[in-house]
Scaffold this active site. Structure first.
Site, PDB file in Angstrom:
ATOM      1  N   CYS A  48     -46.252 -43.195 -63.387  1.00 13.49           N
ATOM      2  CA  CYS A  48     -45.251 -43.682 -62.446  1.00 13.49           C
ATOM      3  C   CYS A  48     -44.024 -44.150 -63.221  1.00 13.49           C
ATOM      4  CB  CYS A  48     -45.829 -44.829 -61.625  1.00 13.49           C
ATOM      5  SG  CYS A  48     -44.634 -45.595 -60.499  1.00 13.49           S
ATOM      6  N   CYS A  51     -43.730 -48.195 -62.802  1.00 13.15           N
ATOM      7  CA  CYS A  51     -44.624 -49.179 -63.429  1.00 13.15           C
ATOM      8  C   CYS A  51     -45.438 -48.633 -64.598  1.00 13.15           C
ATOM      9  CB  CYS A  51     -45.561 -49.759 -62.378  1.00 13.15           C
ATOM     10  SG  CYS A  51     -46.802 -48.589 -61.767  1.00 13.15           S
ATOM     11  N   CYS A  96     -47.568 -44.735 -55.377  1.00 10.57           N
ATOM     12  CA  CYS A  96     -48.305 -45.262 -56.522  1.00 10.57           C
ATOM     13  C   CYS A  96     -49.168 -46.425 -56.041  1.00 10.57           C
ATOM     14  CB  CYS A  96     -47.319 -45.725 -57.595  1.00 10.57           C
ATOM     15  SG  CYS A  96     -48.098 -46.599 -58.974  1.00 10.57           S
ATOM     16  N   CYS A  99     -47.843 -49.924 -57.826  1.00 14.08           N
ATOM     17  CA  CYS A  99     -46.578 -50.591 -57.495  1.00 14.08           C
ATOM     18  C   CYS A  99     -46.034 -50.241 -56.113  1.00 14.08           C
ATOM     19  CB  CYS A  99     -45.518 -50.302 -58.555  1.00 14.08           C
ATOM     20  SG  CYS A  99     -44.823 -48.636 -58.520  1.00 14.08           S
ATOM     21  N   CYS A 121     -46.708 -32.826 -53.556  1.00 18.85           N
ATOM     22  CA  CYS A 121     -45.321 -32.474 -53.824  1.00 18.85           C
ATOM     23  C   CYS A 121     -44.614 -33.763 -54.257  1.00 18.85           C
ATOM     24  CB  CYS A 121     -44.714 -31.889 -52.553  1.00 18.85           C
ATOM     25  SG  CYS A 121     -43.053 -31.280 -52.741  1.00 18.85           S
TER      26      CYS A 121
END
Length: 136
Positions: A48, A51, A96, A99, A121
């Site tokens: 991510c 984070c 995510c 976060c 996607c």
């Protein structure tokens, strides 16, 4: 260290670029075919961009031709799914799990030759990449 999900918009703005903030925190979308990971196929882990949490292994990435990075499965527990009824349609948004950053959407039943028949996607700008060669 504070919980990433409890960060304020001003805290996120301090660590993300304006475009990362627009996509990760305001659920935006980058234009198709413009992201750096769309046609990127090195071995490693996609994390991510907000984070740093690991999200996808490169072994689950495939060329869907959609204009965004496509994966057929996330690292277990890394991604959460939410119903998205924006733009007059129902889709499955992915975020995510660590976060809450917006990643993109999941599409099912498109007939891709993958083990899950799913296409995650994902906006390139929502991702960072850790090359396998750089791991300890």
């Amino acid at each position: 260290m504070s919980d990433p999900k409890s960060k304020s918009d001003s805290e996120w703005r301090a660590i993300l670029s304006p475009e990362q903030f627009r996509i990760l925190r305001q659920k935006g979308t980058e234009p198709a075919g413009t992201g750096k990971y769309d046609k990127f196929f090195q071995e490693g882990v996609y994390t991510c961009a907000g984070c740093g949490a690991p999200l996808y292994k490169s072994t689950t990435k495939f060329n869907s031709g959609c204009g965004w990075p496509a994966f057929f499965v996330a690292i277990p527990g890394a991604v959460q799914r939410h119903e998205d009824r924006s733009y007059g349609m129902t889709r499955t948004e992915i975020t995510c799990a660590n976060c809450g950053g917006h990643l993109g959407h999941v599409f099912k039943g498109e007939g891709f030759p993958t083990p899950t028949d799913e296409r995650h996607c994902v906006n390139s700008i929502s991702l960072s990449f850790v090359d396998d060669k750089n791991k300890d």
